[in-house]
Motif scaffolding. Structure first.
Motif, short mmCIF file in Angstrom:
data_model
loop_
_atom_site.label_atom_id
_atom_site.label_comp_id
_atom_site.label_asym_id
_atom_site.label_seq_id
_atom_site.Cartn_x
_atom_site.Cartn_y
_atom_site.Cartn_z
N TYR A 187 1.04 -1.36 0.35
CA TYR A 187 0.60 0.41 -0.20
C TYR A 187 1.32 1.47 0.05
CZ TYR A 187 -3.60 -3.19 1.78
OH TYR A 187 -4.54 -4.64 1.75
N PRO A 190 -7.10 -0.07 2.05
CA PRO A 190 -7.05 1.08 0.88
C PRO A 190 -8.57 1.61 0.90
CG PRO A 190 -6.29 -1.15 -0.54
CD PRO A 190 -6.70 -1.91 1.00
N GLU A 243 -3.49 3.30 -0.31
CA GLU A 243 -4.39 3.14 -2.33
C GLU A 243 -3.46 1.77 -2.48
OE1 GLU A 243 -3.05 5.73 -5.22
OE2 GLU A 243 -4.66 7.08 -4.71
N ASP A 244 -3.43 0.60 -3.55
CA ASP A 244 -2.83 -1.00 -3.13
C ASP A 244 -2.08 -0.28 -4.58
OD1 ASP A 244 -2.24 -3.40 -3.91
OD2 ASP A 244 -3.98 -4.24 -3.01
N LYS A 245 -1.34 -0.38 -4.49
CA LYS A 245 -0.14 -0.16 -5.59
C LYS A 245 -0.17 -1.63 -6.62
CE LYS A 245 3.79 -0.55 -2.68
NZ LYS A 245 5.00 -0.15 -2.47
N SER A 294 -10.27 5.88 1.48
CA SER A 294 -10.41 7.08 2.73
C SER A 294 -10.52 6.59 4.97
CB SER A 294 -11.56 8.05 2.05
OG SER A 294 -9.78 8.75 1.17
N THR A 302 -5.57 9.44 2.54
CA THR A 302 -6.17 7.74 1.38
C THR A 302 -4.56 7.06 0.82
OG1 THR A 302 -7.37 9.70 0.26
CG2 THR A 302 -6.36 7.82 -1.15
#
Length: 465
Positions: free
Chosen positions: A349, A388, A417-419, A390, A415
């Protein structure tokens, strides 16, 4: 012829008597010439007898002026007169001879004077014939004898208990005199002493102006009393005091100031050795809700009595205590988000913030606030188990010391996020746009709000800098 004349003279009785008389006269002339008469004047106090006669009437005699001083003179041969003084005479006034039928308030009592020696050779001539008195109501009162001391004990010593035995005195006499008595005291000298001392003393009467009262018409049931003074050791000890309660929010308790900060106490040696300070209980001073400095006066006598000691100076029992309260300052520090330490973030993440800085409100006393730098404030964020999306999470703020406090909770919007997540297809995007154009418009407004928050954070950073 001659013999006849001698015989006539010897046998003449008249001549014999005449010769004797002439011899006596001649002897008297010789004595007078050798021991002539002289006169001497005396002033002697009158001894008033039988006062109980008047006392039985509920009265007491009050002498008018100085008529109780009898003035008289004696005449006689020098050899006798020169040897006599005032103590050689009985000067009395017997109240049993008082005639109450006399007109006026002043009564006359005859003064009688007689010589105790040489009364055959001297003649007494009185100038003061009568004792003049007025009769006043008899008054009787009881007074507690106050113990007093004079002098200063030896160095390192102080006066303890001072007692008078007996401590009650009955006084009777003219009402005008008894009514003037304000107090009765007995005094003992303790100058330079280091051990207990006692003495037998005569009680002294005082009026309201602290002037001694003396009168021969006063009678007391005790002519002398015993007074004892206890001598104690001394020690200087500090004052110690704690407070209870908590000042109002935004204020801090800074301590206490004493005046005086120590006192000189007295007591028995073993008691003094066990005392290191005079401790005032914390509940005496309560600072709940305090917003400013205050002063309080504390009477320490009760705490000394509990310890078995007392003050050397009994008037120094009030301790002035100042309670120091100071208001804290509040300041906002904008912590850059890159300074936030993140823990628990999955390796797959990545995390981003909604703004470039986070405002942290800190409160402290001015002297501490002036030394606080933004670099000494650390911020930490734990995102363990967060998926992942907000999130709004509480930020952990660590300040450089207990003298600093955080005034409010700091929350940060992030926030995650999944890379490794696959990009969304155009079809999905089209469906999402077709099904939720209205939501997209709302999201746009939300982005505007986020943008505004970011701008606000940027302004806070500029203000702090």
């Amino acid at each position: 012829m001659f013999r006849k004349m001698i015989k006539h003279l010897v046998n003449n009785a008249g001549l014999k008597v005449l010769s004797i008389l002439l011899s006596v006269v001649l002897w008297m002339v010789v004595v007078k010439l050798a021991d002539p008469d002289m006169t001497k004047t005396f002033s002697v106090s009158v001894d008033i007898l039988n006062k109980d006669v008047v006392a039985e009437m509920g009265k007491v005699p009050d002498v008018v002026g100085e008529t109780d001083i009898a003035v008289f003179y004696i005449t006689g041969p020098r050899s006798y007169v020169e040897k006599m003084n005032g103590d050689d005479f009985n000067v009395t006034a017997d109240l049993s001879q008082l005639d109450l039928r006399q007109d006026g308030d002043t009564k006359l009592v005859p003064i009688e004077i007689s010589a105790r020696k040489y009364d055959r050779y001297i003649t007494i001539n009185q100038r003061t014939v009568n004792l003049q008195i007025t009769l006043e109501d008899l008054s009787e009162q009881k007074f507690v004898i106050t113990a007093e001391t004079t002098g200063t004990p030896a160095e390192g010593c102080a006066i303890g208990d001072v007692e008078v035995t007996p401590n009650l005195l009955n006084i009777s006499g003219p009402e005008s005199v008894v009514s003037r008595i304000s107090r009765v005291s007995a005094t003992i000298n303790v100058d330079g002493v280091s051990d207990d001392v006692s003495d037998n003393v005569v009680p002294v009467l005082y009026d309201e102006d602290n002037k001694p009262i003396t009168s021969d018409l006063l009678e007391m049931n005790q002519s002398a009393v015993t007074i004892r003074a206890n001598i104690l050791g001394t020690k200087s000890v500090p004052i110690r005091c704690q407070v209870s309660g908590t000042p109002a929010e935004g204020y801090e308790y800074r301590g206490l100031e004493y005046a005086p900060d120590s006192v000189l106490i007295k007591g028995e040696a073993e008691v003094l050795n066990s005392i290191g300070a005079i401790n005032i209980p914390e509940d005496v001073i309560n600072i709940d809700g305090a917003k400013e400095e205050s002063e309080v006066s504390i009477d320490i006598k009760p705490y000394l009595a509990e310890a078995g000691v007392s003050l050397v100076d009994d008037t120094a029992n009030q301790i002035a205590v100042r309670v120091l309260i100071e208001q804290k300052e509040t300041k906002v520090f904008n912590i850059p988000v890159e300074k936030i330490q993140v823990t628990g973030l999955n390796r797959d993440y990545e995390l981003s913030y909604s703004g470039s800085s986070v405002p942290v409100s800190v409160r402290a006393l001015k002297e501490y606030m002036d030394t606080l730098e933004i670099g000494s404030i650390s911020a930490a964020l734990d995102v363990t188990d967060l998926e992942p999306g907000s999130h709004t999470i509480e930020l952990t703020i660590t300040l450089p010391g207990e003298q600093f406090e955080q005034t409010e909770t700091v929350r940060v919007q992030i926030t995650i996020e999944d890379k490794n997540a696959e990009p969304e297809t155009e079809q999905d995007e089209t469906q999402e746009n077709a099904g939720g154009s209205e939501d997209e418009e709302d999201n746009g407004n939300g982005n505007d709000r986020n943008g505004n928050n970011s701008d606000s954070a940027d302004r806070s950073t500029r203000d702090s800098n």
